[in-house]
Write a protein that holds these residues in place. Structure first.
Motif, short mmCIF file in Angstrom:
data_model
loop_
_atom_site.label_atom_id
_atom_site.label_comp_id
_atom_site.label_asym_id
_atom_site.label_seq_id
_atom_site.Cartn_x
_atom_site.Cartn_y
_atom_site.Cartn_z
N GLY A 382 14.70 51.15 147.95
CA GLY A 382 15.07 52.80 148.03
C GLY A 382 16.39 52.74 146.78
N LYS A 383 17.45 53.35 147.42
CA LYS A 383 18.29 54.13 146.22
C LYS A 383 19.06 54.34 145.92
CE LYS A 383 18.69 57.77 142.97
NZ LYS A 383 18.41 58.44 141.77
N ILE A 384 20.25 53.55 145.62
CA ILE A 384 21.39 53.22 146.26
C ILE A 384 22.42 53.94 144.17
CG2 ILE A 384 24.28 52.86 146.20
CD1 ILE A 384 22.74 50.68 148.21
N LEU A 385 23.36 55.12 144.52
CA LEU A 385 23.79 56.22 143.21
C LEU A 385 25.10 55.48 143.76
CD1 LEU A 385 24.43 57.51 140.89
CD2 LEU A 385 24.85 60.09 142.84
N VAL A 386 25.63 55.52 142.82
CA VAL A 386 27.42 55.15 142.75
C VAL A 386 27.69 55.39 141.87
CG1 VAL A 386 29.27 53.09 142.37
CG2 VAL A 386 26.56 52.51 143.00
N VAL A 387 28.98 56.11 141.98
CA VAL A 387 29.80 57.38 141.48
C VAL A 387 30.88 57.13 141.14
CG1 VAL A 387 30.14 60.35 141.38
CG2 VAL A 387 28.30 59.36 142.35
N GLY A 388 31.50 57.37 140.09
CA GLY A 388 33.20 57.29 139.97
C GLY A 388 33.36 56.03 138.79
N GLU A 389 34.47 56.21 138.08
CA GLU A 389 34.89 55.35 137.55
C GLU A 389 35.57 54.31 138.01
OE1 GLU A 389 37.86 57.37 133.75
OE2 GLU A 389 39.03 56.15 134.99
N ASN A 390 36.32 54.22 139.08
CA ASN A 390 36.81 52.82 139.34
C ASN A 390 35.23 52.13 140.23
OD1 ASN A 390 39.08 53.43 139.24
ND2 ASN A 390 39.55 53.64 141.30
N ALA A 391 33.87 52.80 139.77
CA ALA A 391 33.33 51.07 140.28
C ALA A 391 33.35 50.69 138.96
CB ALA A 391 31.92 51.93 140.54
N VAL A 392 33.62 51.08 138.41
CA VAL A 392 33.18 50.49 136.12
C VAL A 392 34.86 49.67 135.55
CG1 VAL A 392 30.72 51.27 136.24
CG2 VAL A 392 33.39 52.32 134.79
N LYS A 393 35.44 50.51 136.34
CA LYS A 393 37.19 50.31 135.17
C LYS A 393 36.98 48.73 135.53
CE LYS A 393 41.37 51.70 134.16
NZ LYS A 393 41.28 52.13 133.21
N LYS A 394 37.39 48.10 134.82
CA LYS A 394 37.95 47.11 135.27
C LYS A 394 39.78 47.36 134.92
CE LYS A 394 34.21 44.04 133.93
NZ LYS A 394 33.51 43.03 133.11
N MET A 395 40.07 46.57 136.01
CA MET A 395 41.44 46.61 136.66
C MET A 395 42.85 45.51 136.53
SD MET A 395 41.23 49.89 138.85
CE MET A 395 40.46 49.67 140.25
N VAL A 396 42.02 44.22 136.93
CA VAL A 396 43.38 43.44 136.63
C VAL A 396 43.96 43.81 135.52
CG1 VAL A 396 43.00 40.75 136.05
CG2 VAL A 396 41.21 42.02 138.07
N VAL A 397 44.04 43.92 134.36
CA VAL A 397 44.71 44.07 133.30
C VAL A 397 45.29 45.42 133.91
CG1 VAL A 397 44.93 45.19 130.74
CG2 VAL A 397 43.16 43.78 131.59
N GLY A 398 46.90 45.62 133.84
CA GLY A 398 47.58 46.65 133.31
C GLY A 398 48.84 47.16 134.80
N GLY A 399 49.33 47.63 134.86
CA GLY A 399 50.18 47.40 135.94
C GLY A 399 51.53 47.50 135.91
N GLY A 400 51.48 46.51 134.98
CA GLY A 400 52.97 46.45 134.89
C GLY A 400 52.93 44.77 134.33
N SER A 401 53.86 43.95 135.30
CA SER A 401 54.19 42.73 134.76
C SER A 401 53.46 41.93 135.75
CB SER A 401 56.02 42.17 135.05
OG SER A 401 56.03 42.68 136.80
N SER A 402 52.57 42.70 137.04
CA SER A 402 51.73 41.10 137.23
C SER A 402 50.33 41.85 136.34
CB SER A 402 50.78 41.66 138.71
OG SER A 402 50.88 44.06 138.53
N ASN A 403 50.09 42.24 135.29
CA ASN A 403 48.95 42.11 134.26
C ASN A 403 48.67 40.94 133.95
OD1 ASN A 403 47.53 43.19 131.85
ND2 ASN A 403 48.80 42.40 130.78
N LEU A 404 47.51 40.96 134.13
CA LEU A 404 46.10 39.50 133.73
C LEU A 404 45.41 39.44 133.19
CD1 LEU A 404 46.47 38.40 137.72
CD2 LEU A 404 48.08 37.62 136.36
N LYS A 405 45.10 38.29 132.74
CA LYS A 405 43.89 38.26 131.49
C LYS A 405 43.49 37.07 132.09
CE LYS A 405 44.50 35.29 128.02
NZ LYS A 405 44.79 35.26 126.38
N THR A 406 42.07 37.32 132.94
CA THR A 406 40.70 37.20 133.21
C THR A 406 39.31 36.73 132.87
OG1 THR A 406 39.53 38.88 134.66
CG2 THR A 406 41.28 37.76 135.45
N ALA A 407 38.73 35.36 133.14
CA ALA A 407 37.95 34.98 132.01
C ALA A 407 36.83 35.99 132.43
CB ALA A 407 37.62 33.56 132.35
#
Ligand code: GLC
Length: 744
Positions: A382-407
């Motif tokens: 079957g086929k699944i369509l995934v729509v949206g920037e949040n499906a791909v945007k990596k969000m560990v970076v950012g947000g302020g002092s809780s910002n992190l660098k991950t492997a």
């Protein structure tokens, strides 16, 4: 002969050890009682050394006593993982190559698990990472109450209810501190907005303060035994919180007996004398840029540096406050870097990645599931369509002092691809363009999110691709960029930004099955909820966010998350009606903004439930792939006295066909009280795991404290005799059983 020789050698050896031990100062003996070590070390320190310990020496470290071999104290953000090393006196990362951490889920995601075991696992794991990185104070967890969904840092906190936040923060603290790392619970207190956070004065009455804004901090200190607390940037009742006498001296150190260290927020210390006298122990990040902010080393210009030393020498201060500060700092050092049993932690190990994945999945909330759209039931090939920037945007970076660098970070699209492999075709369409930035503090995700197409083109593409898909999964929400769940900026509305609503509606028109995954750290209005089959509240789940989400969408994990905050139909339904309440007002002559908490204790569901205002999804709500029935609710007595406890039991049965977990919530209703009280207040909960068909009995013990309100005039908790109801619910609005009883 030989035996004699051995014996005398042994005697000689132990004599030498004893002599050595006798020479070794008590403070250096890891097995001496902490308080003896504290007093011994204090007695050896000079005035300058004592004052030196109370301020920063770099962006994230404060002084030790080199001459005595007492190490400096290393502080690190944040609540979700160990921040990358920064330059000596800059926010920018130092470019180390060994500090890519495990990014654990945002704390609101942990709160949504309603599972204390998960909180302990979280604390232990992040504590191991802090220990491995040789950090002594972890600047987290944050537990400020979600007073408004607009607060920029709700994602870092644990929801709208003080009892939930308090119960969920205690195991986290214990887990961190088992590693010889101090948790630093923040931001104390009544710090519930980012708007003008360093210039706004929270005006709160005592009852509201004690019933809503202090309980989670009290639990952190009294039950969690937190070794440090961070003062917040704002003022409360006209005094800055990093040196607020009532909060720090009277309540924290007085009423609660806190024996740890009060650390200022970075730049939160604003006054020489108040800093000395009102309970601040370590001053960090004062508005200088460290070594060059003034003619000389500007760390020397900190409020508790040169001015303090001068005041001591001129007799303005005795050493009373100073010795108390230094005792607390030494106590923290003997609990952390100089602790008795050295341990070394662990960093980015498989167990931590698994923990991040399990915790995030356990907090994903299934809000709606019509036609059993979920778990995904995709035909072979079957086929699944995934729509949206949040499906791909990596969000560990950012947000302020809780910002992190991950492997690495697994985004939702990758999570679904991992789950389905070759068994289904998974395609992606952008759907909308939100925030294309990919870096923070020069930590970069390495993605390129630029897309110059118009919304019209983006929607047309997604709709075209949706026509022959078995499932459309829209992954949107917020993204920790400015005004979208971000430190120092509040949100500007609670509806979805970037035109996402139009995309959802367009897809709903053509999709066979449409699932919306909202990724955010706070409530998002969902006027489109009726147009879609299923809705999932996803979170900033950290390194494994995509796999965790896929685990739930595929049914590998049966969702058991519950909302830690209310999702209203619209912002205006909430308790905040005036500018005066939020974001506050600044009138002619006012030095600071004044934010008036006029709604009092009517925060979150306390408001909506008491005012009978319908909401989109209530506090405590969350569906499962199975169903649960409550039965046989009863109390062990019909009446109780203030010195007794009342035992309420209820049977919970998994009436469906798959194993699952139910969060049984106990709310108390004071049927008739002389003061205005919310119609219900959460006073206990238990997450109970049940196999298909299994029944378990859940037991709650109710005592007078659970029935009390805070009487500000008497300055004490009061339980008024009379009728009460124990409401047993699957959410704050889904009360399954009620038990009536009386307090005599
Ligand atoms: C920030 C935050 C605080 C953080 C500190 C150090 O301004 O308010 O949560 O721990 O400064 O980065």
């Amino acid at each position: 002969m030989k035996k004699t020789l051995i014996l005398s050698a042994a005697v000689l050896f132990s004599a030498v050890c004893f002599a050595q031990k006798a020479d070794r100062p008590v403070y250096l003996d890891p097995h001496a009682p902490v308080e003896e070590r504290v007093e011994d070390a204090l007695s050896r320190m000079t005035l300058e050394e004592k004052v030196g310990m109370t301020t920063a020496q770099s962006k994230f470290s404060s002084r030790g006593v080199p001459r005595l071999g007492i190490p400096e104290v290393w502080h690190t953000d944040g609540p979700h993982g160990i921040r990358p090393e920064v330059l000596w006196d800059e926010w920018d990362q130092a470019g180390w190559t060994n500090d890519s951490c495990t990014a654990f889920p945002a704390l609101v995601n942990l709160a949504a698990t309603w599972d204390k075991e998960m909180s302990l696992l979280y604390g232990r794991s992040i504590g191991e990472e802090a220990r491995y990185r040789k950090k002594d104070i972890l600047l987290g967890p944050g537990i400020n109450i979600c007073r408004t969904p607009l607060n920029g840092r709700n994602f870092e906190y644990m929801g709208e209810d003080p009892y939930l936040a308090g119960q969920m923060v205690v195991p986290y603290i214990q887990g961190v501190q088992e590693n010889g790392v101090a948790a630093c619970v923040k931001h104390y207190a009544v710090n519930n907005q980012e708007f003008q956070r360093t210039q706004s004065n929270s005006v709160v009455d005592d009852r509201t303060l004690y019933e809503i804004y202090l309980p989670a901090f009290k639990a952190a200190v009294v039950e969690g035994n937190a070794w440090s607390i961070m003062g917040s940037y704002n003022l409360y009742n006209g005094q800055f919180n990093c040196h607020n006498k009532k909060l720090l001296v009277d309540i924290l150190k007085g009423e609660w007996g806190f024996d740890g260290v009060v650390v200022s927020d970075w730049g939160g210390c604003r006054d020489d004398e108040e800093a000395v006298l009102n309970g601040l122990d370590i001053e960090m990040g004062t508005w200088t840029n460290g070594l060059t902010g003034a003619a000389s080393d500007s760390y020397r210009n900190y409020h508790m540096a040169a001015p303090y030393l001068k005041g001591l020498r001129e007799g303005k201060y005795t050493t009373k406050e100073l010795d108390d500060k230094v005792r607390r700092i030494l106590r923290l050092i003997f609990r952390t870097s100089m602790r008795p049993e050295p341990n070394y932690g662990r960093f980015v190990c498989p167990e931590h990645y698994q923990a991040a994945r399990d915790i995030s999945a356990a907090g994903v909330v299934l809000l709606k599931n019509d036609n059993n759209a979920l778990p995904l039931n995709v035909p072979q090939g079957g086929k699944i369509l995934v729509v949206g920037e949040n499906a791909v945007k990596k969000m560990v970076v950012g947000g302020g002092s809780s910002n992190l660098k991950t492997a690495y970070e697994v985004n939702p699209l990758e999570g679904l691809q991992n789950a389905f492999g070759k068994n289904a075709e998974i395609v992606w369409a952008r759907g909308y363009v939100g925030d294309t930035s990919t870096s923070y503090n020069n930590v970069d995700t390495g993605q390129d999110l630029t897309d110059n197409r118009t919304p019209k083109e983006l929607i047309a593409e997604a709709v075209e691709m949706a026509k022959d898909a078995d499932y459309v999964i829209f992954v949107g929400g917020l993204n920790k960029s400015a005004h979208q769940d971000n430190e120092s900026t509040d949100r500007l509305q609670i509806t979805l930004p970037y035109g996402q609503e139009k995309v959802i509606l367009a897809l709903a028109e053509v999709a066979k099955n449409i699932v919306v995954v909202n990724i955010s750290g706070s409530a998002v209005a969902m006027p489109w909820a009726g147009e879609v089959d299923a809705i999932v509240q996803g979170w900033y789940g950290g390194t494994e966010t995509g796999n965790a989400l896929a685990d739930v969408l595929t049914g590998k994990v049966n969702p058991s998350g519950r909302l830690p905050f209310t999702v209203p139909f619209k912002y205006e339904d909430g308790p905040i009606k005036t500018e005066r309440q939020y974001p506050g007002i600044k009138e002619e002559g006012d030095e600071f903004w004044q934010t008036h908490y006029d709604e009092g204790v009517y925060v979150g569901y306390r408001w909506y439930s008491s005012k009978k205002i319908k909401v989109q999804f209530p506090f405590g709500h969350g569906l499962s792939y199975t169903t649960f029935a409550y039965s046989n609710a009863k109390a062990d007595k019909a009446e109780m006295t203030a010195d007794q406890t009342l035992k309420v039991t209820v049977d919970v049965t998994n009436t469906g066909s798959v194993d699952g977990a139910e969060v049984v919530q106990l709310y108390i209703n004071d049927v008739k009280s002389t003061i205005d009280r919310p119609v219900k207040e959460l006073k206990n909960f238990e997450k109970v795991y049940l196999k298909a068909g299994e029944t378990k009995t859940v037991t709650f013990e109710i005592d007078a404290e659970d029935l009390s309100y805070f009487d500000a005039d008497k300055h004490e908790w009061v339980a008024e005799p009379g009728k009460f109801k124990a409401l047993l619910g699957s959410s704050s609005e889904d009360v399954r059983s009620t038990v009536n009883f009386k307090l005599n």
